[in-house]
Design an enzyme around this catalytic site. Sequence first.
Site, PDB file in Angstrom:
ATOM      1  N   GLY A  23     -56.071  -6.303   3.295  1.00 51.74           N
ATOM      2  CA  GLY A  23     -56.957  -5.832   2.404  1.00 51.74           C
ATOM      3  C   GLY A  23     -58.369  -6.577   2.137  1.00 51.74           C
ATOM      4  N   ASN A 121     -62.551   6.507   7.937  1.00 49.96           N
ATOM      5  CA  ASN A 121     -61.889   5.507   8.656  1.00 49.96           C
ATOM      6  C   ASN A 121     -62.572   4.329   9.023  1.00 49.96           C
ATOM      7  OD1 ASN A 121     -59.539   4.005   9.600  1.00 49.96           O
ATOM      8  ND2 ASN A 121     -59.888   4.801  11.763  1.00 49.96           N
ATOM      9  N   SER A 150     -66.960   0.539  13.535  1.00 47.86           N
ATOM     10  CA  SER A 150     -67.373   2.166  13.125  1.00 47.86           C
ATOM     11  C   SER A 150     -66.809   2.701  11.901  1.00 47.86           C
ATOM     12  CB  SER A 150     -67.008   3.016  14.219  1.00 47.86           C
ATOM     13  OG  SER A 150     -67.532   2.411  15.597  1.00 47.86           O
TER      14      SER A 150
HETATM   15  C1  GAR Z   1     -59.836  -4.246   9.862  1.00 47.78           C
HETATM   16  O1  GAR Z   1     -60.373  -4.959  10.899  1.00 47.78           O
HETATM   17  C2  GAR Z   1     -59.878  -2.786  10.446  1.00 47.78           C
HETATM   18  O2  GAR Z   1     -60.912  -2.519  11.260  1.00 47.78           O
HETATM   19  C3  GAR Z   1     -58.481  -2.453  10.926  1.00 47.78           C
HETATM   20  O3  GAR Z   1     -57.730  -3.548  10.366  1.00 47.78           O
HETATM   21  C4  GAR Z   1     -58.455  -4.428   9.898  1.00 47.78           C
HETATM   22  C5  GAR Z   1     -58.044  -4.437   8.175  1.00 47.78           C
HETATM   23  O4  GAR Z   1     -58.292  -5.644   7.484  1.00 47.78           O
HETATM   24  N1  GAR Z   1     -58.128  -1.264  11.283  1.00 47.78           N
HETATM   25  C6  GAR Z   1     -57.678  -0.680  12.447  1.00 47.78           C
HETATM   26  O5  GAR Z   1     -57.420  -1.354  13.162  1.00 47.78           O
HETATM   27  C7  GAR Z   1     -57.610   0.717  12.271  1.00 47.78           C
HETATM   28  N2  GAR Z   1     -56.897   1.369  13.564  1.00 47.78           N
HETATM   29  P1  GAR Z   1     -58.221  -5.579   6.146  1.00 47.78           P
HETATM   30  O6  GAR Z   1     -56.804  -5.380   5.694  1.00 47.78           O
HETATM   31  O7  GAR Z   1     -58.416  -7.309   5.857  1.00 47.78           O
HETATM   32  O8  GAR Z   1     -59.215  -4.971   5.450  1.00 47.78           O
END
Ligand code: GAR
Length: 230
Positions: A23, A121, A150
Amino acid sequence: MSDSHTKIHNKPLRVAVLVSGNGSNLQVLIDAMQAGALPIEIVGVISNRDDAFAITRAQRADIPVAVLSHTDSGKRMTIKTFERHASTQLDEWQPDLILLAGFMRVLSADFINSSIAPMINLHPSLLPVYKGLDTHQRVIQAGERQHGCSIHVVTADLDAGAVLTQALLEVLQKDTANSLQTRVQKLEHQLLPWTILLLAKGVLPLHNEQLSNQQYTCMPTLPWKLYLNS
Ligand code: GAR
């Protein structure tokens, strides 16, 4: 001007956030909202995992949280059950925008197509390349020179909706999947609040009709690409 357009301009944008893990991106939005830097209200957070640190971040900020990981009998929720509960919750919160920020389950076409609000997303690659998982590892293996993240509209096809914004970096000789992940996340933490600000101000279009109409002929075509400090 339509009511929904006026609403977006005059009132804080009501944002619901779906998460699965740390998060850190949610935290960036919470901080910006609390600092008065973003005209948004995070109306609720839905987590599909009960061990996600994002839950703690939301609770610390007094944001309502729904944890939809297991049924009452202790079984992990199927995606159908998750979506049924998530829809009920979102109906209650009435968001203007649903943000997937590190949400790691694949949503069904039915859920996406009947969504109460536009859904976007955050994805760790320069879409349309490197959809799906393990993007940093695959970028290293392919010897790419550029990488990034993106923000795109969610459609029934995985990671294939219109790309709104991107941030780019040069892949360094010494980069590993881990170092790339760290560097890309630094970009995400800048790209996300700027993108949300542009959406909240109505500068970036949110609705599919606006996106496909190309009515902004005087504006640069999307996605907007930013070179940010990583
Ligand atoms: C982020 O880096 C996001 O780009 C990726 O998960 C991470 C969450 O980080 N999302 C994906 O891979 C979606 N397919 P966070 O929980 O620290 O925000």
